[in-house]
Design an enzyme around this catalytic site. Structure first.
Site, PDB file in Angstrom:
ATOM      1  N   CYS A 121       0.845  -1.199   0.000  1.00 47.77           N
ATOM      2  CA  CYS A 121       0.000   0.000   0.000  1.00 47.77           C
ATOM      3  C   CYS A 121       0.883   1.252   0.000  1.00 47.77           C
ATOM      4  CB  CYS A 121      -0.894  -0.004   1.240  1.00 47.77           C
ATOM      5  SG  CYS A 121      -2.053   1.386   1.301  1.00 47.77           S
ATOM      6  N   ASP A 145       0.476   3.764   1.730  1.00 47.00           N
ATOM      7  CA  ASP A 145       0.451   4.361   3.067  1.00 47.00           C
ATOM      8  C   ASP A 145       1.867   4.666   3.589  1.00 47.00           C
ATOM      9  OD1 ASP A 145       0.251   4.533   6.044  1.00 47.00           O
ATOM     10  OD2 ASP A 145      -1.846   4.053   5.669  1.00 47.00           O
ATOM     11  N   ARG A 161       2.998   4.894   6.402  1.00 47.79           N
ATOM     12  CA  ARG A 161       3.411   4.189   7.621  1.00 47.79           C
ATOM     13  C   ARG A 161       3.941   2.778   7.349  1.00 47.79           C
ATOM     14  NH1 ARG A 161      -2.323   5.117  10.308  1.00 47.79           N
ATOM     15  NH2 ARG A 161      -2.816   4.591   8.154  1.00 47.79           N
ATOM     16  N   HIS A 183      -1.935  -3.944   5.044  1.00 50.47           N
ATOM     17  CA  HIS A 183      -1.747  -3.554   6.450  1.00 50.47           C
ATOM     18  C   HIS A 183      -3.106  -3.372   7.101  1.00 50.47           C
ATOM     19  CE1 HIS A 183      -2.699   0.829   5.942  1.00 50.47           C
ATOM     20  NE2 HIS A 183      -2.379   0.550   4.695  1.00 50.47           N
ATOM     21  N   CYS A 202      -6.202  -0.228   6.932  1.00 49.46           N
ATOM     22  CA  CYS A 202      -5.941   0.417   5.638  1.00 49.46           C
ATOM     23  C   CYS A 202      -7.088   1.362   5.257  1.00 49.46           C
ATOM     24  CB  CYS A 202      -5.762  -0.649   4.556  1.00 49.46           C
ATOM     25  SG  CYS A 202      -5.391   0.043   2.928  1.00 49.46           S
TER      26      CYS A 202
HETATM   27 CO    CO Z   1      -3.420   1.207   3.041  1.00 51.95          CO
END
Ligand code: CO
Length: 218
Positions: free
Chosen positions: A42, A44, A46, A98, A101
């Site tokens: 992803c 993302d 993080r 994750h 999400c």
């Molecule tokens: Co995500």
């Protein structure tokens, strides 16, 4: 110093640190890359791919998008996949989602998120087909997290439905596709046990080539 200048300063310090750690590090990397793994994760912020599995530059080929989705018509993802499998000859493809999400959560909502509404349709499909299991979970957070897991498993299958991966197997290349999920709250990765490493594990309806027949002439 502006916040952008700070990034360039950080880069200078990092480059110096890497050079001190291993002489000729960048010269070697500049000559060639030979990662053994392709990461599909992803976007993302993080979930920084290299960092969370302790790999250096040159050790991981990476493709990231919103909610780690693999569409058979996504030229971007397919180009990465083809290059990783047929040119770099990676041995492992890791689809890593994750928990928590935002893309998965958005797919469960009835509100508009712009372009992402179309992008996330594959997750809506999983949500629709796995609704009975997901709704049996009492907490909203658990429902989102379970759909995060189911999405990873779906995308592992999608990777194996591509002619890129199936042709590699047909040519005898060793290649395994793994499904992992990362926990934002503890930084730990869980293996979802969704590994697929041969054409025989792909449902026949999704095989684009025949399974090799056993040699019975001997
Ligand atoms: Co995500």
């Amino acid at each position: 110093m502006s916040e952008i200048e700070k990034l360039l300063e950080n880069n200078k310090a990092w480059s110096g640190k890497m050079k001190r750690r291993e002489e000729g590090f960048f010269e070697k990397l500049a000559a060639q890359q030979s990662p053994r793994y392709l990461w599909i994760g992803c976007s993302d912020s993080r979930v920084p791919a290299n960092e969370i599995i302790g790999l250096l530059p040159g050790e991981l080929f990476v493709h990231r998008n919103v909610a780690n989705i693999v569409y058979p018509a996504d030229l971007n993802c397919l180009s990465v996949l083809e290059y990783a499998v047929h040119t770099l000859h990676v041995s492992h493809i890791i689809v890593c989602g994750h928990y928590g999400c935002g893309g998965v959560l958005a797919a469960m909502q009835r509100t508009s998120h712009g372009f992402a509404d179309n992008w996330l349709n594959d997750i809506r499909d999983t949500y629709f087909h796995q609704w009975e299991e997901i709704r049996s979970l009492p907490a909203d957070e658990d429902r989102v997290d379970r759909l995060c897991e189911l999405n990873v498993i779906k995308q592992v299958n999608s990777v194996t439905h591509t002619n890129v991966v199936q042709n590699a197997w047909a040519q005898g290349q060793s290649l395994a596709v793994h499904g992992w999920i990362y926990g934002l709250k503890d930084g730990r990765i869980k293996d979802l046990g969704a590994k697929i490493d041969c054409l025989g594990q792909v449902a026949s309806a999704f095989r684009q080539i025949e399974l090799p027949q056993p040699d019975i002439s001997a």
